[in-house]
Design an enzyme around this catalytic site. Structure first.
Site, PDB file in Angstrom:
ATOM      1  N   GLY B  71       0.837  -1.197   0.000  1.00 15.08           N
ATOM      2  CA  GLY B  71       0.000   0.000   0.000  1.00 15.08           C
ATOM      3  C   GLY B  71       0.873   1.249   0.000  1.00 15.08           C
ATOM      4  O   GLY B  71       0.555   2.245  -0.652  1.00 15.08           O
ATOM      5  N   ALA B 200      -3.481  -6.540  -0.447  1.00 15.87           N
ATOM      6  CA  ALA B 200      -4.053  -7.880  -0.307  1.00 15.87           C
ATOM      7  C   ALA B 200      -4.114  -8.375   1.137  1.00 15.87           C
ATOM      8  O   ALA B 200      -5.059  -9.059   1.529  1.00 15.87           O
ATOM      9  CB  ALA B 200      -3.237  -8.867  -1.142  1.00 15.87           C
ATOM     10  N   HIS B 201      -3.107  -8.023   1.940  1.00 16.66           N
ATOM     11  CA  HIS B 201      -3.070  -8.617   3.290  1.00 16.66           C
ATOM     12  C   HIS B 201      -4.160  -8.062   4.206  1.00 16.66           C
ATOM     13  O   HIS B 201      -4.377  -8.566   5.293  1.00 16.66           O
ATOM     14  CB  HIS B 201      -1.673  -8.470   3.928  1.00 16.66           C
ATOM     15  N   CYS B 324       3.771   2.933  12.933  1.00 14.80           N
ATOM     16  CA  CYS B 324       4.885   3.887  12.897  1.00 14.80           C
ATOM     17  C   CYS B 324       4.946   4.700  14.191  1.00 14.80           C
ATOM     18  O   CYS B 324       5.990   4.864  14.793  1.00 14.80           O
ATOM     19  CB  CYS B 324       4.723   4.842  11.721  1.00 14.80           C
TER      20      CYS B 324
END
Lengths: 98, 398
Positions: B71, B200-201, B324
């Site tokens: 992404g 996708a994940h 993050c």
């Protein structure tokens, strides 16, 4: 002198157009590098009929040599180039059914 | 001890059917998709089938899908690719303050390259005001990038209103839909966005496979030049197993999405209603317009990290906000943007559910979480409240 004009001299006269030609189909590969202009050209010419005109938009300078040469090799008619503000428009007439 | 995974917004386990679909491309079907012989043709065919499936999940055309590795890559590609493609038209970009770092940092990078960026504020629920978008647009504006659904606070943006304004002004709209695609129905035709990022994940596919939707006819400058992969727009030998996995995960998600939503929404509601009974706990994000499996809170007087560790010790895996921010031990910019005071932002915790979450899991969670808060408050230096210390006054409302 623009790069396109320099090529015109080198090649003994690539046909430059003062106005774009009306095309039956147009494809845009601006910002795509070699060999996308040729692969796309090959695909798109297959999609039009004999006698129809395809225009391909590219900002890739190598196309100035490649596209006329591709037309020679494939037997399609290279109609000319229209130099737009930040890209070229190449016009190709399909000569035989593929 | 029970193990309950409640961090589905971070990532998801691979669906068993996805793994089965991927395996042949690790073993027998190892050909390079550009090779002009059997194994290459098989790999090429598999990629193109995956492209059809991936496109279908968001109601796009196959040729509008560019596969990427993450992404973050798709977000970088969208911002930089459009900025460079349209810089002749203008050099102004609009993003919200609650974007993922891959959008925010791409915007900051572009500022160093001479672009001008407007960072739009959001309201207390994390919503961008479409009127603020309208006011921010000027004759130089080329791109607006607004996150579709926030992974930190779960809020889903009203993209169609924002897009109406963008279209009126002739400005392209990109949306980071990583947290949305796979969790809510997403239709690019209905949203009429020009670019969309998804991974996708987030829907039980593999890591290392993501996509950028680029509406047909949109010019974009590639991030990676080289070969002719992805129509010359993203060079590099394709990660065939991962792309196949993304396609399979897209097929399964299209089939099961409503079932997943119907399963997790009441479980999420149970968490929210149970947790809000605890004193001095605040729901972050929009109360209704939020991801169906997403519950996020700030808990006064204790730190998110402490909650995560104690919950993990009891078998509950969750997050304190963006990965993050957690690693950098920094207050979340998203929480600060929605008006959570700095000292409260430290007490952030996010629970996200998936199709394997059970009602027994949630019962256990609802029993355990109040105990964890209670225990941590007993040992917190702020156990008597902020008022007894010199910490800033809390202004957030429960």
């Amino acid at each position: 002198m623009s790069l396109a004009e320099a090529h015109q001299l080198d090649n003994g006269g690539i046909k430059f157009l003062n106005e774009p030609i009306k095309a039956d189909s147009e494809t845009d590969v601006i910002y795509m590098m070699c060999p996308m202009h040729l692969l796309t050209l090959d695909d798109k010419v297959k999609e039009i009929r004999k006698g129809q005109v395809l225009s391909i938009l590219t900002d890739y300078d190598g196309a100035l040599e490649d596209i006329p040469e591709w037309c020679n090799k494939t037997g399609n008619e290279f109609l000319g180039i229209y130099e737009d503000t930040d890209h070229y428009k190449f016009f190709i007439k399909k000569v035989k059914e593929s | 001890m029970k193990k309950i995974y409640m961090d589905h917004v971070a990532t998801n386990p691979l669906h068993p059917e996805v793994l089965d679909a991927m395996m042949p491309y690790f073993k027998d079907n190892y050909g390079n998709p550009l090779s002009l012989y059997g194994p290459g043709f098989k790999a090429r065919e598999a990629i193109e089938n995956a492209r059809e499936s991936t496109a279908s999940l968001i109601n796009a055309k196959a040729k509008e899908i560019i596969f990427t590795a993450s992404g973050a890559e798709s977000n970088n590609f969208a911002l930089k690719g459009i900025a460079y493609a349209l810089q002749g038209k203008g050099k102004h970009i609009i993003v919200s303050k609650i974007e993922h770092h891959s959008v925010l940092n791409s915007a900051r990078f572009l500022e160093k390259q001479g672009f001008v960026v407007t960072y739009l504020p959001v309201d207390n629920h994390g919503l961008v005001d479409p009127e603020a978008v309208k006011k921010a647009i000027n004759s130089e504006t080329i791109l607006i990038s607004i996150i579709h659904a926030s992974p930190e606070i779960g809020t889903i943006q009203s993209l169609s209103e924002i897009n109406k304004i963008a279209k009126e002004k002739g400005v392209l709209l990109h949306t980071d839909s990583v947290a949305a695609v796979g969790n809510i129905p997403v239709d690019v035709q209905a949203l009429n966005v020009d670019l969309m990022t998804f991974a996708a994940h987030q829907f039980y596919g593999p890591k290392g496979a993501a996509a950028l939707y680029v509406k047909e006819g949109t010019r974009i400058v590639p991030l990676i030049y080289g070969g002719i992969q992805e129509g010359g727009r993203r060079a590099g030998t394709e990660n065939v197993p991962a792309i196949v996995g993304m396609g399979k995960a897209a097929d399964i998600t299209k089939r099961d999405l409503q079932k997943r939503i119907d399963h997790i929404r009441p479980l999420r509601d149970s968490i929210i209603s149970s947790t809000l009974k605890i004193n001095k706990v605040i729901l972050t994000g929009h109360p209704e317009q939020r991801l169906p499996g997403h519950a996020s809170f700030v808990v006064e007087y204790i730190e998110g990290e402490a909650m995560l560790l104690m919950l993990a010790a009891k078998g509950i895996y969750s997050a304190s906000g963006s990965a993050c921010s957690s690693k950098a031990l920094k207050s979340s910019p998203v929480l600060i943007s929605i008006g959570v005071p700095v000292h409260l932002a430290q007490g952030s915790v996010v629970f996200t559910l998936g199709e394997e979450t059970t009602s027994e899991d949630i019962t256990y969670f609802n029993e355990t979480f109040p105990q964890v808060i209670s225990r941590l408050r007993e040992i917190s230096p702020y156990s008597k409240g902020w008022e007894e210390t010199e910490a800033p006054t809390c202004t957030a409302k429960k």
